[in-house]
Design a protein around this motif. Structure first.
Motif, short mmCIF file in Angstrom:
data_model
loop_
_atom_site.label_atom_id
_atom_site.label_comp_id
_atom_site.label_asym_id
_atom_site.label_seq_id
_atom_site.Cartn_x
_atom_site.Cartn_y
_atom_site.Cartn_z
N ALA A 171 0.87 -1.18 0.00
CA ALA A 171 0.00 0.00 0.00
C ALA A 171 0.90 1.23 0.00
O ALA A 171 1.96 1.24 0.65
N ALA A 172 0.51 2.26 -0.74
CA ALA A 172 1.32 3.47 -0.85
C ALA A 172 0.67 4.62 -0.09
O ALA A 172 -0.55 4.83 -0.18
N LEU A 173 1.47 5.36 0.66
CA LEU A 173 0.99 6.44 1.53
C LEU A 173 1.58 7.78 1.08
O LEU A 173 2.80 7.92 0.97
N LEU A 174 0.72 8.74 0.80
CA LEU A 174 1.14 10.12 0.53
C LEU A 174 0.91 10.92 1.80
O LEU A 174 -0.21 10.93 2.36
N LEU A 175 1.95 11.64 2.27
CA LEU A 175 1.87 12.31 3.57
C LEU A 175 1.37 13.74 3.51
O LEU A 175 0.63 14.18 4.41
N ASN A 176 1.76 14.51 2.53
CA ASN A 176 1.44 15.93 2.59
C ASN A 176 1.27 16.55 1.22
O ASN A 176 1.44 15.91 0.19
N GLY A 177 0.92 17.85 1.25
CA GLY A 177 0.72 18.63 0.04
C GLY A 177 1.05 20.09 0.32
O GLY A 177 1.63 20.41 1.36
N PRO A 178 0.65 20.96 -0.55
CA PRO A 178 1.03 22.39 -0.42
C PRO A 178 0.16 23.15 0.58
O PRO A 178 -0.66 24.00 0.21
N SER A 229 3.81 -3.39 -6.37
CA SER A 229 4.27 -2.18 -5.67
C SER A 229 4.30 -0.97 -6.60
O SER A 229 3.97 0.15 -6.20
N GLY A 230 4.71 -1.19 -7.85
CA GLY A 230 4.76 -0.09 -8.81
C GLY A 230 3.40 0.52 -9.06
O GLY A 230 3.27 1.75 -9.21
N LEU A 231 2.37 -0.32 -9.12
CA LEU A 231 1.02 0.19 -9.33
C LEU A 231 0.57 1.01 -8.13
O LEU A 231 -0.06 2.07 -8.28
N ALA A 232 0.89 0.54 -6.93
CA ALA A 232 0.52 1.29 -5.73
C ALA A 232 1.17 2.67 -5.74
O ALA A 232 0.53 3.69 -5.46
N LEU A 233 2.46 2.74 -6.07
CA LEU A 233 3.17 4.02 -6.09
C LEU A 233 2.65 4.97 -7.15
O LEU A 233 2.70 6.19 -7.00
N ARG A 234 2.13 4.41 -8.22
CA ARG A 234 1.63 5.24 -9.31
C ARG A 234 0.49 6.14 -8.85
O ARG A 234 0.28 7.23 -9.39
N PHE A 235 -0.27 5.69 -7.86
CA PHE A 235 -1.40 6.48 -7.36
C PHE A 235 -0.95 7.70 -6.55
O PHE A 235 -1.74 8.61 -6.32
N ILE A 236 0.31 7.73 -6.07
CA ILE A 236 0.75 8.84 -5.21
C ILE A 236 1.93 9.62 -5.77
O ILE A 236 2.16 10.76 -5.36
N MET A 237 2.71 9.09 -6.67
CA MET A 237 3.94 9.75 -7.11
C MET A 237 3.67 11.00 -7.94
O MET A 237 4.55 11.87 -8.07
N SER A 238 2.50 11.14 -8.51
CA SER A 238 2.19 12.35 -9.28
C SER A 238 1.75 13.49 -8.38
O SER A 238 1.53 14.61 -8.86
N SER A 239 1.63 13.23 -7.08
CA SER A 239 1.19 14.26 -6.14
C SER A 239 2.37 14.80 -5.35
O SER A 239 3.34 14.09 -5.12
#
Length: 239
Positions: A171-178, A229-239
């Motif tokens: 599972a991929a976790l995005l922590l923050n934004g602007p 794992s690559g698919l999971a990261l794809r959902f967050i790496m563009s953010s």
């Protein structure tokens, strides 16, 4: 008239009577049941034959064949969620905290701060088990777990991943934004039960990847469990 003439006339009358009698007998014979024109000869064609006489009208057709019963149907082999596991009595049980280990990693430059985290769950037990939906992640003193990325949900009707012994899911976790950020020094991951939002066992404490503190805000979100794992990261790496 003399005697000879009377005798001859008498013989003639006798002959006429005899001929009439013969004619009557012939007519009677022609109208009898054995002659073929009597009432008994109007029986329907194909009726029962007379006793003692074998019938030949029922000869079976050479093309006739006994009917073969068709199968009523082929049993479906398509699996259903209830047949593959979960706590609903299936063959595969839910993963419990004691059945798995969870680690974290990142590809971010740690000097710039960690924003993207990949969680890797390994089945350390001796039997397959299932993880449902997405991990319930608690960051520091946050009141609520990190919300899901709904677009990462698996096919409807199968909201789980089955993990064989020694195999992994991610599972991929995005922590923050602007925007303004909070800090967190701890992270716990809790597995879900079959009911959405329900909890399976106690939370599992997971260390951050190479740092003691992370920054997070309301942009934080997490994907569902998935084997790639690559698919999971794809959902967050563009953010």
């Amino acid at each position: 008239m003399n005697t000879a003439a009377r005798t001859s006339h008498k013989h003639w009358k006798t002959y006429v009577i005899g001929a009439a009698t013969v004619t009557a007998l012939l007519v009677s014979s022609a109208c009898s049941p054995n002659g073929g024109d009597g009432p008994d000869d109007r029986k329907p064609t194909g009726g029962p034959s007379s006793p003692g006489t074998p019938s030949t009208s029922g000869t079976p057709s050479a093309t006739a064949s006994p009917s073969t019963p068709k199968p009523s149907g082929t049993p479906s082999t398509k699996p259903t969620p209830g047949a593959t596991g979960g706590s609903g009595g299936g063959a595969v049980a839910l993963c419990a905290p004691g059945d798995v280990s969870i680690t974290s990693s990142t590809e971010d430059d740690k000097s710039q701060g960690v924003r993207h985290i990949l969680l890797t769950l390994t089945n350390t037990s001796q039997k397959p088990c299932q993880v449902y939906r997405y991990p319930l992640i608690q960051l520091g003193n946050a009141r609520l777990p990190v919300p899901e990325i709904k677009e990462s949900a698996p096919t409807p009707g199968t909201p789980y991943e089955t993990i064989a012994p020694g195999k992994q899911t991610h599972a991929a976790l995005l922590l923050n934004g602007p925007m303004d950020e909070d800090t967190a020094k701890t992270m716990t991951v809790q597995l879900q039960d079959t009911k959405p939002g329900s909890k399976k066992g106690e939370p599992i404490k997971v260390a951050f990847p190479g740092v003691d503190t992370v920054y997070w805000n309301d942009f934080a979100k997490v994907t569902h469990w998935m084997t790639a794992s690559g698919l999971a990261l794809r959902f967050i790496m563009s953010s």
